[in-house]
Write an enzyme that holds these catalytic residues in place. Sequence first.
Site, PDB file in Angstrom:
ATOM      1  CD  GLN A 114      -2.697  -1.157   2.570  1.00 51.83           C
ATOM      2  OE1 GLN A 114      -2.855  -2.209   3.173  1.00 51.83           O
ATOM      3  NE2 GLN A 114      -3.231  -0.019   2.998  1.00 51.83           N
ATOM      4  CD  GLU A 172      -8.808   4.499   7.445  1.00 55.04           C
ATOM      5  OE1 GLU A 172      -7.812   3.940   6.992  1.00 55.04           O
ATOM      6  OE2 GLU A 172      -8.751   5.423   8.260  1.00 55.04           O
ATOM      7  NE  ARG A 212     -13.441   0.440   4.739  1.00 54.42           N
ATOM      8  CZ  ARG A 212     -13.796  -0.108   3.588  1.00 54.42           C
ATOM      9  NH1 ARG A 212     -13.690  -1.395   3.420  1.00 54.42           N
ATOM     10  NH2 ARG A 212     -14.257   0.622   2.612  1.00 54.42           N
ATOM     11  CB  CYS A 213      -8.641   1.489  11.734  1.00 57.53           C
ATOM     12  SG  CYS A 213      -8.161   2.324  13.226  1.00 57.53           S
TER      13      CYS A 213
END
Lengths: 198, 804
Positions: free
Chosen positions: B236, B757, B383-384
């Site tokens: 990523q 998120e 996702r945070c």
Amino acid sequence: MKVRLEKAFPMPASADAAWALLQVIAGVASCMPGAKITEQVDATHYKGTVALKVGPASLSFRGEIEVKSLDASTRTLHLFAKGTDTTGSSAASMDLTARVDAQDANSCSLAGDSEVSMSGKAASFGARLMGPVSEQVLGQFAANFAARLKQAPPQAGAAAPAPGAAAPAPEAKPLNALALAWAVIKGWLRALFTGKRA
Amino acid sequence: MSQTAELKEREDKLQGMGTSLLRKEDAKFIRGQGSYIDDIKLPGMLFGAVVRSPYAHARIKGIDKAKALACPGVVAVLTADDLKPVNLHWMPTLGGDVQAVLADKKVCFQYQEVAMVLASDRYAAYDGAALVEVDYEELPAIVDPKKSMAPDAPIIREDIQDKKEVGHGPRTHPNHIFTWEAGDKAAADAAFKTAEITVREEMLNPRVHPCPLETCGCVASFDKPTGYLTVYMTSQAPHLVRTVLAMLSGIAESKIRVIGGDIGGGFGNKVPVYPGYVVAIVASIVTGVPIKWIESRIDNISTTGFARDYHGVGELAADKDGRIKGLRFSALADHGAFNSHVSATKFPAGLFSICTGSYAIPNAYARVDAVYTNKAPGGVAYRCSLRVTEAIYLIERMMDVLALKLGLDKAEIRRRNFVRSDQFPYTTSLGWTLDSGAYHPALEKVLKAVGYEGLRKEQAAKRADPKSPTLMGIGISTFTEIVGAGPTKVCDILGVGLFDSCEIRIHPTGGVIARLGTMSQGQGHATTYAQIIATELGLPAADIVVEEGDTDKSPYGAGTWGSRSTPVSGAATAMAARKIKDKAKKIAAHLLEVSEGDLEWEIDRFKVKGNPSQAKTMKEICMVAHTGNLPAGMEQGLNAVTYYDPPNLTFPFGAYLCVVDVDKFTGEVKVRRFYALDDCGTRINPMVIEGQIHGGLTEAFAVAMGQQIPFDENGNHLGNSLMDYFLPTAVETPKWETDHTVTLCPHHPLGAKGVAESPHVGGIPCFSNAVIDAFAHLGVTHMDMPHSAWRVWQQCNTLGVNKR
């Protein structure tokens, strides 16, 4: 992942006959589905293998057995076995105390108390099945042990035969997964309908 | 054609911001023509398989490679001893610690990397890996982080046993990593002393894993003659990885190329640098041939970037009207055996200090103690934006706990404590400046949409009826997120600031290529960025190509995680486009022989004020920019690059409401309704936003209702396959109702905030609040996740509500 099992099985022979057989480690091992003694290291140490297939996990353990004590006065065997899966992805150990309790001339009871501990893939995959599988394995072991007692009852009161003197062990086969699964399901259903959850 | 119709037609043609342009990247994906790491096959490539530890804690007494080396197809077996000569048996982590690349004398978590077998194909590699004999001496393992700092606890990390700190301040125990604090403890304590009401609750955010569909992997290819290293990998953050690889290997950063390719989901799992990548790279450097390493599902779930594992304690102090006077939150963080938790240098506990949420809380104190355990390292993923989920879970749950104690409605307790719209920008007692928000209107809109009063009446009737087979619960979550890391004055990783970048090149016929430092893993970047440029420059989105993830092509950036793409790179894109637009305006003025001040912009052209027939379209200007007909002294071309350092993070927010029906007899929780209102400022592509919200809510549902990574007392992983680990499909997933308000971000050039998120962060406490609300009238103040049927049934059974 640990599971403790305490079980007693009736045996169709005298306590002395059963005790005599119990002391032959190679013979005892061959009653264990999929197990085999491959080498006797010294009086109390053995090497062996166990093949086991449960669902997606196919395991072939090799390891060592140490006979911690053999107490003729109480007809008690205490052994410790540990091994690793040959792929190195799992490990297991078992602390077992087996005792022969006399009943009458032609029957006795074989009581086992064992703590099995597993790690690695076997624990990840097998955890939920470990209780019932262990019970089934022990059940099959008891049946084999009983059959062997019937087949070649050692002389009552005979001293422990020399290692290797027992009848040649039947060829070790991996534990039959399908039969095992069926036995587990049967056991579970029985427990369900008698209101006793495993 | 009327003038407005003509304008609309021109605008529609651009498919710019605000339109739900279908995703440009999907044409290849729906045809099965994406190119993932495992699709890459290079000539002469070898495959690496990792030998992993069956024990959570053990000494390695010996490794016998003989049988593996004799296996057909096996070329080599690498262990820590083989990496020592190149000093790559240990590597730095993104958390200031070091991590064993291959276990050096000791394994500290189950499935830890012990050796890598290189073979001619995948099957031979796995066969070989099964034949590597490792002699272990098992050691007692620490599984419960509460036991990590016991005086007689086994020491997990002998390599740093004597170190007084590992990147984040003093340590008090060999298994202690750091203690981080924020806020004014004395002021918070004083608020608690004088408060009329205080509440306290312990709550666990269990260890979970994002479990992306594509596991991690790489193909490393070192070219001996040129000394160039090319690594295709699931990352990523390709640029950060390249920097780490340069630091690790000593190869000049200019000779390292990291290529992201298509990525099948990341959710934070693909930010860190994993041992598998490093061994594959070393193996390629040593052998001179390309090496492929691809994780299995079990490898992925059990060893790479997990999430959470925060054992929290929440405390609130309030007056009798429910106005909060003080907050004390703490957490014991289980970071596993190595601190590879990705964190900005100054924020070892991430952005946990956003835990005052959407509320005006005058006194607050937060503290996180991180410890080592015999579990896999990680903690950042899912996702945070770095520990925001844990923080918001605590505050949103504690609001309910406080409401219950006071006998107040759960919407009302929020209304009484919200930061009011007229208070923005609002600086919280833990130091964040919330730039914008409109919390009251958002909540009221949701309550009206679902008929909140009616739902509460229905719930009261159900509670009064002993024959009701279900318990009804209503959950509310009014969260504030903090995304878009971040301002370089406070945010860096390994010294590199968390700015991001965009380079735009425009070709003579109006085709555009934009390259960015971010990396899409399914977020729709190729579409969203193109729409920004389309609106800014008046060129159709269809002709704008977006490229990311190839470090040789794109400018430096920190990648895509923490919902930072739109807040940081989206801003960079707008700023780069505006540089080009400024130049285009000069060209237009030159062509129309007017001054720049006489021009105005209209959709896709500059026109002369008061004389609309005099105009130059952007497309015309693109061609002219490549001719000699330019203002004196101007260079040809229409290119620009921007490195954007955001002045602040962005603070998207939302109001969610969930209605559940709990079967008293089976414990099954049925989600009857889930209404999600999000405010992410300017909405660039409403359809992409909707998709992100659906995905985030589904992952929130997964975490709240079923995901957990359990261990037994010896540190055995008890849930690392999809047989055990809960991944919701369309069958389990509830229907989502979405809504929005728009509160612009004042410091972002487009007014936009991150969004991906929010639904995860806000969704999880909303589910928990709903399930626990179903039991609230029975005196239940908290139940830990996951709210699986078995666990909820246990609660029903304890309370006796399952008796007829």
